[in-house]
Write an enzyme that holds these catalytic residues in place. Structure first.
Site, PDB file in Angstrom:
ATOM      1  N   LYS A 232     104.421  54.564  64.401  1.00  0.00           N
ATOM      2  CA  LYS A 232     103.322  54.951  65.294  1.00  0.00           C
ATOM      3  C   LYS A 232     102.003  54.362  64.808  1.00  0.00           C
ATOM      4  CE  LYS A 232     101.217  59.107  64.767  1.00  0.00           C
ATOM      5  NZ  LYS A 232      99.746  59.083  64.670  1.00  0.00           N
ATOM      6  N   ASN A 233     101.719  54.529  63.508  1.00  0.00           N
ATOM      7  CA  ASN A 233     100.399  54.140  63.011  1.00  0.00           C
ATOM      8  C   ASN A 233     100.224  52.635  62.840  1.00  0.00           C
ATOM      9  OD1 ASN A 233      99.674  56.763  63.143  1.00  0.00           O
ATOM     10  ND2 ASN A 233      99.744  57.158  60.943  1.00  0.00           N
TER      11      ASN A 233
ATOM     12  N   ARG B 289      92.407  60.287  68.615  1.00  0.00           N
ATOM     13  CA  ARG B 289      91.305  59.704  67.846  1.00  0.00           C
ATOM     14  C   ARG B 289      91.382  58.189  67.726  1.00  0.00           C
ATOM     15  NH1 ARG B 289      88.150  62.952  65.149  1.00  0.00           N
ATOM     16  NH2 ARG B 289      87.382  61.180  63.966  1.00  0.00           N
TER      17      ARG B 289
ATOM     18  N   CYS C  48      88.863  67.918  65.236  1.00  0.00           N
ATOM     19  CA  CYS C  48      90.226  67.575  64.870  1.00  0.00           C
ATOM     20  C   CYS C  48      90.783  68.699  64.004  1.00  0.00           C
ATOM     21  CB  CYS C  48      90.206  66.267  64.087  1.00  0.00           C
ATOM     22  SG  CYS C  48      91.810  65.814  63.459  1.00  0.00           S
TER      23      CYS C  48
ATOM     24  N   ARG D 299      86.579  64.458  60.051  1.00  0.00           N
ATOM     25  CA  ARG D 299      86.853  63.091  60.473  1.00  0.00           C
ATOM     26  C   ARG D 299      85.675  62.399  61.180  1.00  0.00           C
ATOM     27  NH1 ARG D 299      92.916  62.793  62.733  1.00  0.00           N
ATOM     28  NH2 ARG D 299      92.846  60.719  61.867  1.00  0.00           N
ATOM     29  N   PRO D 300      84.611  62.123  60.443  1.00  0.00           N
ATOM     30  CA  PRO D 300      83.455  61.431  61.032  1.00  0.00           C
ATOM     31  C   PRO D 300      83.751  59.955  61.321  1.00  0.00           C
ATOM     32  CG  PRO D 300      83.115  61.768  58.680  1.00  0.00           C
ATOM     33  CD  PRO D 300      84.420  62.428  59.024  1.00  0.00           C
TER      34      PRO D 300
ATOM     35  N   ASP E 125      81.213  57.522  60.679  1.00  0.00           N
ATOM     36  CA  ASP E 125      80.109  56.767  60.072  1.00  0.00           C
ATOM     37  C   ASP E 125      80.547  55.415  59.493  1.00  0.00           C
ATOM     38  OD1 ASP E 125      81.572  58.491  58.336  1.00  0.00           O
ATOM     39  OD2 ASP E 125      80.125  58.132  56.729  1.00  0.00           O
TER      40      ASP E 125
ATOM     41  N   VAL F 295      87.636  54.636  51.261  1.00  0.00           N
ATOM     42  CA  VAL F 295      88.738  53.925  51.929  1.00  0.00           C
ATOM     43  C   VAL F 295      89.025  54.569  53.291  1.00  0.00           C
ATOM     44  CG1 VAL F 295      91.189  53.325  51.802  1.00  0.00           C
ATOM     45  CG2 VAL F 295      89.801  53.324  49.722  1.00  0.00           C
TER      46      VAL F 295
ATOM     47  N   VAL G 195      91.497  53.845  56.741  1.00  0.00           N
ATOM     48  CA  VAL G 195      92.506  53.040  57.419  1.00  0.00           C
ATOM     49  C   VAL G 195      91.942  52.524  58.755  1.00  0.00           C
ATOM     50  CG1 VAL G 195      94.802  53.096  58.483  1.00  0.00           C
ATOM     51  CG2 VAL G 195      94.395  54.301  56.339  1.00  0.00           C
TER      52      VAL G 195
ATOM     53  N   ASP H 264     100.060  61.986  55.049  1.00  0.00           N
ATOM     54  CA  ASP H 264     100.934  62.233  56.210  1.00  0.00           C
ATOM     55  C   ASP H 264     102.313  62.760  55.816  1.00  0.00           C
ATOM     56  OD1 ASP H 264      98.902  61.437  57.842  1.00  0.00           O
ATOM     57  OD2 ASP H 264      99.734  59.462  58.305  1.00  0.00           O
TER      58      ASP H 264
ATOM     59  N   ILE I 184      92.556  63.737  51.054  1.00  0.00           N
ATOM     60  CA  ILE I 184      92.090  62.902  52.169  1.00  0.00           C
ATOM     61  C   ILE I 184      91.421  63.734  53.266  1.00  0.00           C
ATOM     62  CG2 ILE I 184      92.758  61.111  53.855  1.00  0.00           C
ATOM     63  CD1 ILE I 184      93.402  60.193  51.041  1.00  0.00           C
TER      64      ILE I 184
ATOM     65  N   ARG J 260     104.206  63.592  69.561  1.00  0.00           N
ATOM     66  CA  ARG J 260     103.202  62.536  69.346  1.00  0.00           C
ATOM     67  C   ARG J 260     103.698  61.512  68.342  1.00  0.00           C
ATOM     68  NH1 ARG J 260      97.842  64.505  67.334  1.00  0.00           N
ATOM     69  NH2 ARG J 260      97.608  62.262  67.404  1.00  0.00           N
TER      70      ARG J 260
HETATM   71  C1  EPZ Z   1      94.908  57.131  59.673  1.00  0.00           C
HETATM   72  O1  EPZ Z   1      93.870  57.920  60.205  1.00  0.00           O
HETATM   73  C2  EPZ Z   1      96.191  57.644  60.260  1.00  0.00           C
HETATM   74  N1  EPZ Z   1      96.148  57.536  61.703  1.00  0.00           N
HETATM   75  C3  EPZ Z   1      96.399  59.098  59.849  1.00  0.00           C
HETATM   76  O2  EPZ Z   1      97.633  59.539  60.342  1.00  0.00           O
HETATM   77  C4  EPZ Z   1      96.394  59.207  58.325  1.00  0.00           C
HETATM   78  O3  EPZ Z   1      96.491  60.549  57.949  1.00  0.00           O
HETATM   79  C5  EPZ Z   1      95.128  58.580  57.763  1.00  0.00           C
HETATM   80  O4  EPZ Z   1      94.963  57.229  58.256  1.00  0.00           O
HETATM   81  C6  EPZ Z   1      95.099  58.539  56.251  1.00  0.00           C
HETATM   82  O5  EPZ Z   1      96.207  57.838  55.785  1.00  0.00           O
HETATM   83  C7  EPZ Z   1      96.524  56.387  62.284  1.00  0.00           C
HETATM   84  O6  EPZ Z   1      96.846  55.400  61.636  1.00  0.00           O
HETATM   85  C8  EPZ Z   1      96.558  56.357  63.772  1.00  0.00           C
HETATM   86  P1  EPZ Z   1      91.000  57.365  57.571  1.00  0.00           P
HETATM   87  P2  EPZ Z   1      92.357  57.468  60.059  1.00  0.00           P
HETATM   88  O7  EPZ Z   1      89.871  56.742  58.316  1.00  0.00           O
HETATM   89  O8  EPZ Z   1      92.278  56.010  60.097  1.00  0.00           O
HETATM   90  C9  EPZ Z   1      87.141  59.810  56.200  1.00  0.00           C
HETATM   91  C10 EPZ Z   1      99.092  61.022  61.466  1.00  0.00           C
HETATM   92  O9  EPZ Z   1      99.498  62.184  61.235  1.00  0.00           O
HETATM   93  N2  EPZ Z   1      86.330  58.979  57.108  1.00  0.00           N
HETATM   94  O10 EPZ Z   1      91.731  56.545  56.572  1.00  0.00           O
HETATM   95  O11 EPZ Z   1      91.592  58.265  61.051  1.00  0.00           O
HETATM   96  C11 EPZ Z   1      88.115  60.713  56.922  1.00  0.00           C
HETATM   97  O12 EPZ Z   1      87.478  61.869  57.413  1.00  0.00           O
HETATM   98  C12 EPZ Z   1      97.640  60.640  61.271  1.00  0.00           C
HETATM   99  O13 EPZ Z   1      99.827  60.116  61.889  1.00  0.00           O
HETATM  100  C13 EPZ Z   1      84.960  59.099  57.051  1.00  0.00           C
HETATM  101  O14 EPZ Z   1      84.408  59.881  56.252  1.00  0.00           O
HETATM  102  O15 EPZ Z   1      92.041  58.007  58.610  1.00  0.00           O
HETATM  103  C14 EPZ Z   1      89.132  60.982  55.843  1.00  0.00           C
HETATM  104  O16 EPZ Z   1      88.664  61.980  54.989  1.00  0.00           O
HETATM  105  C15 EPZ Z   1      96.751  61.793  61.054  1.00  0.00           C
HETATM  106  N3  EPZ Z   1      84.215  58.330  57.916  1.00  0.00           N
HETATM  107  C16 EPZ Z   1      89.200  59.662  55.098  1.00  0.00           C
HETATM  108  O17 EPZ Z   1      87.978  58.968  55.432  1.00  0.00           O
HETATM  109  C17 EPZ Z   1      84.776  57.472  58.795  1.00  0.00           C
HETATM  110  O18 EPZ Z   1      84.047  56.810  59.531  1.00  0.00           O
HETATM  111  C18 EPZ Z   1      90.356  58.776  55.442  1.00  0.00           C
HETATM  112  O19 EPZ Z   1      90.477  58.673  56.861  1.00  0.00           O
HETATM  113  C19 EPZ Z   1      86.181  57.331  58.824  1.00  0.00           C
HETATM  114  C20 EPZ Z   1      86.948  58.106  57.964  1.00  0.00           C
END
Ligand code: EPZ
Length: 430
Positions: free
Chosen positions: A22-23, A102, A126, A131-132, A134, A173, A175, A317, A339, A409
């Site tokens: 999915k991801n 998202r 969420c 999950r900001p 920024d 970091v 994703v 995850d 995370i 999902r």
């Molecule tokens: C991806 O979400 C995955 N989603 C998530 O899977 C997964 O849990 C996550 O990466 C971490 O591995 C998809 O790939 C579709 P991040 P993502 O940006 O990209 C903070 C599932 O169950 N952050 O790596 O949204 C954030 O709040 C899902 O399949 C900021 O502060 O995650 C978090 O604490 C859920 N500012 C951390 O970074 C930002 O602008 C990592 O989030 C962006 C993120």
């Protein structure tokens, strides 16, 4: 609304084929916005999130043609989908669509790179954390975009000649923000160097696909990625990587129930940390030609401490699923979530099955119990809900998981895959 009813106590034995990730599929689908040619994706999983993204991309002008599906002997099937975006029909991603998923916020990258502008709704709340966005805004600003937040929307505009390559290091970091940077920088003028990039295998999969489309990306899979901008991207054919989270989830399910299962059409290299934790918990995990074989015959489940971390660390995850497994361990384990600050919604539901878990800030202390007892429980998010399924498979009696749409999902034909291996799992539609 559908419910899943599990009669616990059966061991799992047989073969479980893994679907496309999915991801990985979601960002790959979004990459179709970068070209007027057709992007063909193989091995696209049949999931509610994929269908939702098809609707969102349709709104931007992506024409989607599904090539039917191929059913294999072991019960797996794969879909090939063609995505064609001749012209961008609309640069707005409305709240009604973005709030449902998202990842649809990520269209901001390709829209900005190809059309020079985007108006994308902020995703809103969420269940697993704040999950900001920024990091998306800052990294796109580094490429020269002007960003303004107005009435719940991000209005983004590229400079006159298009986005400009730059050196940008993420303070944290992410994703999603790394995916977006890869897509945006691919069509920028000049070279972009992304520091502290996410190293997840899904990032590598996107980079491979973008390179097949004509992008010039090197270093994906390490924390420094270099993107040499090109003036246009073409169509390509790409196979979505196997779902490492689905793989780990079924491996944990077998570790929980005992038995012997070959998990096929997957690659153990993507989840070494999680497999190591499963081994330490007492299951035997070996590599096969098609994936992995997981066995636990007779021995108990040992307590194992884990801390979630960005890849290659233990994945957030799989945190809920591992907690499900640890509820039956022979001692005390600790799981720390680094995370997402609120990703513990499953704790109270697992407690309904008899689990003994206490939470202290971001660490859960799990005292293993000799038996769990089936009960009605509620799915709260995708991974939390599958942890309840894992617990239900080992619980005495009947567990009913409601709000199954969370599971749909991200887990393709879950009840069918488990039933084929001897579990008693049934979906009931009210
Ligand atoms: C991806 O979400 C995955 N989603 C998530 O899977 C997964 O849990 C996550 O990466 C971490 O591995 C998809 O790939 C579709 P991040 P993502 O940006 O990209 C903070 C599932 O169950 N952050 O790596 O949204 C954030 O709040 C899902 O399949 C900021 O502060 O995650 C978090 O604490 C859920 N500012 C951390 O970074 C930002 O602008 C990592 O989030 C962006 C993120």
């Amino acid at each position: 609304m559908d419910r899943i009813i599990i009669k616990g106590g059966n061991e799992l034995r047989g073969i479980i084929p893994i679907s496309g990730a999915k991801n990985a599929a979601l960002p790959l689908m979004i990459a179709s916005l970068l070209t007027s040619d057709t992007l063909t994706l193989e091995n696209v999983p049949h999931l509610a999130d994929v269908e939702q993204l098809v609707r969102i991309l349709g709104n931007h002008g992506v024409d989607v043609a599904v090539n039917g599906r191929r059913e294999n002997q072991d019960g797996s099937y794969a879909r090939t989908i063609h995505f064609t975006c001749r012209t961008i029909a609309d640069v707005t991603a409305p709240y009604e669509l973005v709030s449902k998923m998202r990842a649809s916020f990520w269209v901001i990258g390709p829209l900005l790179a190809r059309e020079g502008q985007a108006r994308v709704s902020l995703p809103g709340g969420c269940a697993i954390g704040t999950r900001p966005v920024d990091l998306f805004l800052e990294s796109l600003k580094a490429l020269g975009a002007e960003m303004e937040i107005d009435a719940g929307y991000v209005n983004a505009r590229a400079p006159k000649g298009g986005l400009v390559g730059a050196r940008y290091t993420f303070p944290k970091v992410s994703v999603g923000a790394t995916h977006v940077m890869l897509m945006a920088a691919s069509l920028a003028n000049g070279t972009t160097v992304i520091g502290n990039a996410a190293r997840e295998p899904e990032i590598v999969d996107l980079a491979k696909c973008l390179n097949a489309m004509g992008a010039k990306i090197t270093g994906a899979g390490t924390s420094t990625i270099t993107v040499e901008g090109v003036t246009s991207l073409a169509g390509a054919r790409h196979r979505v990587m196997p779902d490492r989270i689905e793989t780990g989830t079924y491996a944990m399910a077998v570790a929980m129930t005992g038995g012997d299962v070959e998990i096929t059409e997957t690659d153990p290299a993507f989840l070494e940390t999680a497999l190591e934790a499963i081994r330490r918990a007492g299951a035997e995990v070996t590599t096969t030609e098609r994936g992995i074989r997981v066995r636990r015959n007779g021995g108990g489940i040992s307590p194992v401490d884990v801390v979630t971390d960005p890849y290659p660390g233990f994945p957030t995850d799989m945190q809920a699923q591992f907690m499900g497994l640890m509820t039956r361990s022979s001692g005390v384990s600790h799981i720390t979530e680094t995370i997402f600050e609120n990703r513990f919604m499953h704790v109270q539901e697992l407690a309904r099955l008899g689990a003994k878990i206490t939470l202290n800030d971001r660490t859960a202390r799990i005292e293993g119990v000799p038996r769990l007892k089936g009960a009605p429980v509620m799915a709260t998010d995708l991974r939390a809900s599958v942890s309840l399924v894992i617990a239900g498979l080992a619980a005495e009696g009947e567990t009913t998981v409601s709000r199954v749409y969370h599971l749909d999902r991200g887990f393709e034909r879950l009840e069918e895959k488990l039933t084929r291996c001897g579990a008693q799992v049934e979906r009931v539609t009210d």
